[in-house]
Design a protein around this motif. Structure first.
Motif, mmCIF file in Angstrom:
data_model
loop_
_atom_site.group_PDB
_atom_site.id
_atom_site.type_symbol
_atom_site.label_atom_id
_atom_site.label_comp_id
_atom_site.label_asym_id
_atom_site.label_seq_id
_atom_site.Cartn_x
_atom_site.Cartn_y
_atom_site.Cartn_z
ATOM 1 N N VAL A 1 8.603 12.541 -26.592
ATOM 2 C CA VAL A 1 9.256 13.712 -25.992
ATOM 3 C C VAL A 1 8.209 14.669 -25.418
ATOM 4 O O VAL A 1 8.363 15.187 -24.303
ATOM 5 N N VAL A 2 7.151 14.900 -26.174
ATOM 6 C CA VAL A 2 6.067 15.772 -25.676
ATOM 7 C C VAL A 2 5.472 15.197 -24.398
ATOM 8 O O VAL A 2 5.204 15.919 -23.428
ATOM 9 N N TYR A 3 5.264 13.895 -24.373
ATOM 10 C CA TYR A 3 4.723 13.220 -23.190
ATOM 11 C C TYR A 3 5.658 13.385 -21.997
ATOM 12 O O TYR A 3 5.215 13.690 -20.875
ATOM 13 N N LEU A 4 6.975 13.201 -22.214
ATOM 14 C CA LEU A 4 7.943 13.326 -21.128
ATOM 15 C C LEU A 4 8.005 14.753 -20.597
ATOM 16 O O LEU A 4 8.091 14.979 -19.380
ATOM 17 N N VAL A 5 7.964 15.727 -21.496
ATOM 18 C CA VAL A 5 7.977 17.130 -21.078
ATOM 19 C C VAL A 5 6.731 17.440 -20.252
ATOM 20 O O VAL A 5 6.802 18.093 -19.199
ATOM 21 N N GLY A 6 5.584 16.966 -20.711
ATOM 22 C CA GLY A 6 4.347 17.179 -19.971
ATOM 23 C C GLY A 6 4.392 16.557 -18.586
ATOM 24 O O GLY A 6 3.975 17.179 -17.594
ATOM 25 N N LEU A 7 4.917 15.324 -18.495
ATOM 26 C CA LEU A 7 5.048 14.667 -17.195
ATOM 27 C C LEU A 7 5.970 15.452 -16.263
ATOM 28 O O LEU A 7 5.693 15.594 -15.069
ATOM 29 N N ALA A 8 7.067 15.953 -16.804
ATOM 30 C CA ALA A 8 8.014 16.713 -15.983
ATOM 31 C C ALA A 8 7.358 17.977 -15.431
ATOM 32 O O ALA A 8 7.566 18.331 -14.258
ATOM 33 N N LEU A 9 6.564 18.649 -16.246
ATOM 34 C CA LEU A 9 5.878 19.861 -15.795
ATOM 35 C C LEU A 9 4.862 19.525 -14.706
ATOM 36 O O LEU A 9 4.758 20.233 -13.694
ATOM 37 N N VAL A 10 4.110 18.436 -14.909
ATOM 38 C CA VAL A 10 3.116 18.023 -13.914
ATOM 39 C C VAL A 10 3.801 17.638 -12.610
ATOM 40 O O VAL A 10 3.364 18.023 -11.518
ATOM 41 N N GLN A 11 4.900 16.874 -12.703
ATOM 42 C CA GLN A 11 5.613 16.444 -11.494
ATOM 43 C C GLN A 11 6.120 17.638 -10.698
ATOM 44 O O GLN A 11 5.939 17.701 -9.472
ATOM 45 N N ALA A 12 6.755 18.596 -11.373
ATOM 46 C CA ALA A 12 7.288 19.770 -10.686
ATOM 47 C C ALA A 12 6.177 20.555 -9.995
ATOM 48 O O ALA A 12 6.335 21.016 -8.860
ATOM 49 N N THR A 13 5.045 20.685 -10.683
ATOM 50 C CA THR A 13 3.932 21.444 -10.115
ATOM 51 C C THR A 13 3.319 20.729 -8.919
ATOM 52 O O THR A 13 3.055 21.337 -7.875
ATOM 53 N N LEU A 14 3.097 19.414 -9.042
ATOM 54 C CA LEU A 14 2.492 18.655 -7.943
ATOM 55 C C LEU A 14 3.378 18.645 -6.708
ATOM 56 O O LEU A 14 2.889 18.741 -5.573
ATOM 57 N N GLN A 15 4.678 18.534 -6.903
ATOM 58 C CA GLN A 15 5.573 18.525 -5.751
ATOM 59 C C GLN A 15 5.567 19.876 -5.036
ATOM 60 O O GLN A 15 5.639 19.934 -3.809
#
Length: 285
Positions: free
Chosen positions: A236-250
């Motif tokens: 879950v921590v990994y998925l949350v981190g990925l979601a934050l990175v994806q939103a920021t990169l986009q």
């Protein structure tokens, strides 16, 4: 397919370089998520406690008006929060690409200085969202199809609105017009790139789902609660981190595309990558 993924990966790498210089940008998707949860709770909790919520097909005319009024208010508050923090990310990304050193405070101040534009855009977005919802409610099958098509068109047309608010301080309708104009010039790899961002992050999420599967197996079959909960929590921590990175990169990519299509080419992104990303580059001004 592989060429597109490779090109998208390179664009993500350029976006990542900006994020690596300004890690504080990841704060804003997190703040947006927390704020949206608070907004949802502020609407859901009183409605559930009072039992006042009724779908429009099961309510009288007055209750139907109340239903859509509350829905509009929810959309408006939600879009205000989302747009505010997106403006903060894009302003920080532009500062970073211009050689500046943005901070959380400076990005929030930039967003706050445009609050009138943000509120205007939130009102437009909430109105469109409400119209799409009414279309869905009026005809569950055909309405959902039509609303889905209109929703996709709206998403594409409004894709560059936030950078327009940040860079040119445009009002909501002018920003939408600017976004649609630039979209016509960048049709092609620009949209494919945005889609591929999601595809790449989907692939990056697969290991987490495998770990969750192992966690569920540990809980249900192996009866090892400690390992099962630990694995699920880690995933879950990994998925949350990925979601934050994806939103920021986009958001960083949005800012870079907007700058490039409006004639600002020296912003830290490789020119050859941006040229390939912009199908209508010759028309860009």
């Amino acid at each position: 397919m592989f060429d597109k993924l490779s090109h998208t990966w390179s664009l993500m790498g350029a976006s990542w370089n900006v994020l690596r210089r300004t890690k504080s940008l990841m704060t804003f998707p997190l703040l947006a998520s927390i704020s949206c949860l608070l907004v949802a709770a502020s609407f859901i909790v009183p409605i559930v406690m009072t039992g006042a919520w009724q779908p429009p097909q099961n309510a009288g005319k007055e209750r139907e008006i109340l239903y859509y009024a509350v829905l509009f208010a929810f959309y408006f508050c939600n879009y205000t929060v989302i747009t505010f923090f997106n403006v903060a990310i894009v302003s920080g990304a532009i500062q970073s690409m211009s050689g500046g050193t943005p901070t959380v405070g400076s990005c929030l101040r930039e967003a706050a200085s445009r609050i009138h534009l943000i509120l205007g855009w939130a009102a437009v977005s909430a109105t469109v969202g409400l119209i799409l919802r009414i279309i869905e409610d009026r005809s569950p099958k055909i309405g959902q199809f039509v609303a889905g098509l209109l929703g996709v068109a709206w998403t594409f047309a409004s894709f560059l609105v936030v950078p327009a608010l940040v860079v040119d301080n445009l009002g909501p309708l002018a920003a939408l017009k600017q976004s649609a104009r630039l979209l016509r010039q960048t049709w092609g790899q620009h949209l494919v790139g945005n889609f591929s961002f999601g595809l790449i992050f989907f692939l990056l999420m697969l290991p987490a789902w495998a770990v969750i599967g192992l966690g569920v197996y540990s809980l249900g079959v192996a009866h090892n609660a400690a390992i099962g909960i630990g694995l699920i929590g880690l995933a879950v921590v990994y998925l949350v981190g990925l979601a934050l990175v994806q939103a920021t990169l986009q958001s960083i990519f949005q800012a870079a595309v907007y700058l490039y299509t409006t004639g600002v080419h020296d912003h830290g992104f490789p020119t050859d990558l941006m040229c390939e990303a912009i199908r209508g580059d010759k028309q860009a001004t």
